[in-house]
Write a protein that holds these residues in place. Structure first.
Motif, mmCIF file in Angstrom:
data_model
loop_
_atom_site.group_PDB
_atom_site.id
_atom_site.type_symbol
_atom_site.label_atom_id
_atom_site.label_comp_id
_atom_site.label_asym_id
_atom_site.label_seq_id
_atom_site.Cartn_x
_atom_site.Cartn_y
_atom_site.Cartn_z
ATOM 1 N N LEU A 18 22.631 9.927 -21.988
ATOM 2 C CA LEU A 18 22.613 9.174 -23.115
ATOM 3 C C LEU A 18 23.019 10.015 -24.255
ATOM 4 C CD1 LEU A 18 19.356 7.003 -22.647
ATOM 5 C CD2 LEU A 18 21.698 6.322 -22.789
ATOM 6 N N PHE A 19 22.601 11.327 -23.978
ATOM 7 C CA PHE A 19 22.991 12.332 -25.247
ATOM 8 C C PHE A 19 24.463 12.588 -25.081
ATOM 9 C CE2 PHE A 19 18.573 14.584 -24.949
ATOM 10 C CZ PHE A 19 18.084 13.765 -26.458
ATOM 11 N N ALA A 20 24.998 12.599 -23.913
ATOM 12 C CA ALA A 20 26.563 12.822 -23.591
ATOM 13 C C ALA A 20 27.060 11.734 -24.237
ATOM 14 C CB ALA A 20 26.717 13.139 -22.078
ATOM 15 N N ARG A 21 26.676 10.405 -23.778
ATOM 16 C CA ARG A 21 27.551 9.257 -24.184
ATOM 17 C C ARG A 21 27.320 9.229 -25.796
ATOM 18 N NH1 ARG A 21 24.623 4.599 -21.930
ATOM 19 N NH2 ARG A 21 25.683 3.574 -23.488
ATOM 20 N N HIS A 22 26.307 9.615 -26.391
ATOM 21 C CA HIS A 22 26.414 9.693 -27.822
ATOM 22 C C HIS A 22 26.992 10.521 -28.363
ATOM 23 C CE1 HIS A 22 24.614 9.501 -32.036
ATOM 24 N NE2 HIS A 22 24.108 8.508 -31.855
ATOM 25 N N SER A 23 26.977 11.784 -28.002
ATOM 26 C CA SER A 23 27.826 12.795 -28.307
ATOM 27 C C SER A 23 29.209 12.500 -28.482
ATOM 28 C CB SER A 23 27.435 14.061 -27.791
ATOM 29 O OG SER A 23 28.001 14.117 -26.538
ATOM 30 N N CYS A 124 32.411 20.694 -35.686
ATOM 31 C CA CYS A 124 31.146 20.414 -35.418
ATOM 32 C C CYS A 124 30.569 19.564 -34.431
ATOM 33 C CB CYS A 124 30.536 19.821 -36.831
ATOM 34 S SG CYS A 124 30.473 21.216 -38.323
ATOM 35 N N ALA A 125 31.493 18.354 -34.469
ATOM 36 C CA ALA A 125 30.981 17.471 -33.386
ATOM 37 C C ALA A 125 31.501 17.989 -31.926
ATOM 38 C CB ALA A 125 31.905 15.923 -33.712
ATOM 39 N N GLN A 126 32.283 18.493 -32.046
ATOM 40 C CA GLN A 126 32.668 19.158 -30.321
ATOM 41 C C GLN A 126 31.411 20.432 -29.953
ATOM 42 O OE1 GLN A 126 36.750 20.438 -31.245
ATOM 43 N NE2 GLN A 126 37.463 18.213 -30.374
ATOM 44 N N LEU A 127 30.991 21.151 -31.069
ATOM 45 C CA LEU A 127 30.266 22.182 -30.689
ATOM 46 C C LEU A 127 28.820 21.419 -30.326
ATOM 47 C CD1 LEU A 127 30.776 24.515 -33.450
ATOM 48 C CD2 LEU A 127 30.938 24.950 -31.209
ATOM 49 N N VAL A 128 28.605 20.365 -31.008
ATOM 50 C CA VAL A 128 27.292 19.642 -30.571
ATOM 51 C C VAL A 128 27.401 19.116 -29.081
ATOM 52 C CG1 VAL A 128 26.226 17.570 -31.005
ATOM 53 C CG2 VAL A 128 26.407 19.143 -32.833
ATOM 54 N N GLY A 129 28.426 18.352 -28.867
ATOM 55 C CA GLY A 129 28.935 17.969 -27.408
ATOM 56 C C GLY A 129 28.752 19.289 -26.571
ATOM 57 N N ARG A 130 29.147 20.399 -26.925
ATOM 58 C CA ARG A 130 28.889 21.461 -25.719
ATOM 59 C C ARG A 130 27.613 21.773 -25.686
ATOM 60 N NH1 ARG A 130 31.584 26.761 -27.920
ATOM 61 N NH2 ARG A 130 30.732 27.546 -26.070
ATOM 62 N N ALA A 131 26.802 21.856 -26.701
ATOM 63 C CA ALA A 131 25.289 22.136 -26.778
ATOM 64 C C ALA A 131 24.506 21.263 -25.949
ATOM 65 C CB ALA A 131 24.831 22.516 -28.127
ATOM 66 N N LEU A 132 24.654 20.182 -26.085
ATOM 67 C CA LEU A 132 23.765 19.005 -25.410
ATOM 68 C C LEU A 132 23.452 19.414 -23.976
ATOM 69 C CD1 LEU A 132 24.728 16.105 -27.515
ATOM 70 C CD2 LEU A 132 22.373 17.487 -27.598
ATOM 71 N N ILE A 148 26.218 28.356 -30.602
ATOM 72 C CA ILE A 148 26.532 27.329 -30.850
ATOM 73 C C ILE A 148 26.034 26.816 -32.250
ATOM 74 C CG2 ILE A 148 27.079 24.898 -30.366
ATOM 75 C CD1 ILE A 148 27.368 25.872 -27.266
ATOM 76 N N THR A 149 24.606 26.988 -32.102
ATOM 77 C CA THR A 149 24.088 26.366 -33.611
ATOM 78 C C THR A 149 24.444 27.180 -34.596
ATOM 79 O OG1 THR A 149 21.958 27.452 -32.810
ATOM 80 C CG2 THR A 149 22.220 25.032 -31.965
ATOM 81 N N GLU A 150 24.322 28.535 -34.428
ATOM 82 C CA GLU A 150 24.812 29.326 -35.380
ATOM 83 C C GLU A 150 26.259 29.056 -35.872
ATOM 84 O OE1 GLU A 150 24.426 33.224 -34.396
ATOM 85 O OE2 GLU A 150 22.005 33.268 -34.576
ATOM 86 N N GLU A 151 27.171 28.670 -35.285
ATOM 87 C CA GLU A 151 28.760 28.373 -35.234
ATOM 88 C C GLU A 151 28.543 27.252 -36.242
ATOM 89 O OE1 GLU A 151 32.630 28.726 -35.817
ATOM 90 O OE2 GLU A 151 31.075 30.236 -35.341
ATOM 91 N N VAL A 152 27.824 26.054 -35.754
ATOM 92 C CA VAL A 152 27.654 24.943 -36.729
ATOM 93 C C VAL A 152 27.206 25.114 -38.105
ATOM 94 C CG1 VAL A 152 26.409 22.594 -36.865
ATOM 95 C CG2 VAL A 152 27.381 23.254 -34.571
#
Length: 214
Positions: A18-23, A124-132, A148-152
């Motif tokens: 679900l996280f992957a779909r949302h991201s 930012c969106a792509q970084l979140v997608g990588r992190a999840l 990743i979060t520091e980069e965001v």
């Protein structure tokens, strides 16, 4: 003691799907917003895409919140799952607010600084997608998740800087002209900055989960 006990129980891993779909909808929404900021005849079509992806994200958020209530063992604390998906949903909600402002004020031309901000929001969106996905094995991915979060957070700071630069340029451009053009432009800048703020909230939620689980 409870954390030790939970480690031996089967977990519901559907949350990561679900996280992957949302991201994915968040990334699509950010890319559609970037399309909006290109301006021109396709502005309306891209605004409609942002609305479409926001609606899809809302549906996935509801699935997550329902699963939190119905699942006995979750991958990490229920409150963390709720806070994370809510922060993600807030990001795409703010994208929709930006698109609504564009439609309301019938904006079809955007400043170069706005377009630059849009590109950073996609990052930012792509970084979140990588992190999840990394949250499935937090212990092995602490360093990368932190990176990743520091980069965001850095990108959010850059968006803040561009917001200030853009407002100044907008003022200089319109101080002897149409005041309404300045007001509308400032409104768009404000919405774009808020999208970046929401991504920073997502990064903070991920950091909180990492700290609690390690």
């Amino acid at each position: 003691m409870m954390r030790w006990f939970r480690a031996f129980l089967p977990r519901e891993e559907r949350f990561f799907d679900l996280f992957a779909r949302h991201s994915a909808t968040v990334v699509n929404g950010a890319q559609a917003l970037q399309g909006v900021l290109r301006g021109g005849e396709q502005t309306l079509a891209f605004c409609q895409k942002v609305n479409q992806f926001e609606s899809e994200a809302d549906g996935i958020t509801r699935e997550v919140l329902t699963a939190v209530r119905r699942t006995f063992i979750t991958p990490f604390d229920r409150s963390d799952i709720t806070a994370l998906i809510t922060a993600m949903d807030d990001a795409i909600d703010q994208m929709q607010q930006t698109a609504k402002a564009v439609l309301l004020f019938e904006v079809r031309e955007f400043e170069p600084t706005m377009r630059e901000m849009g590109g950073l929001l996609v990052e930012c969106a792509q970084l979140v997608g990588r992190a999840l996905p990394l949250l499935q094995a937090i212990g092995a991915n602490v360093s990368l998740l932190t990176q990743i979060t520091e980069e965001v957070t850095k990108l959010e700071g850059r968006v803040d800087d561009l917001h200030d630069i853009g407002l100044k340029e907008l003022y200089l451009k319109h101080r002897h002209g149409n005041t309404m053009d300045f007001i509308v432009g400032a409104e768009i800048y404000d919405h774009l900055e808020k999208v970046a703020d929401r991504f920073d909230d997502v990064a903070n939620e991920i950091n909180s989960i990492v700290i609690e689980q390690v």
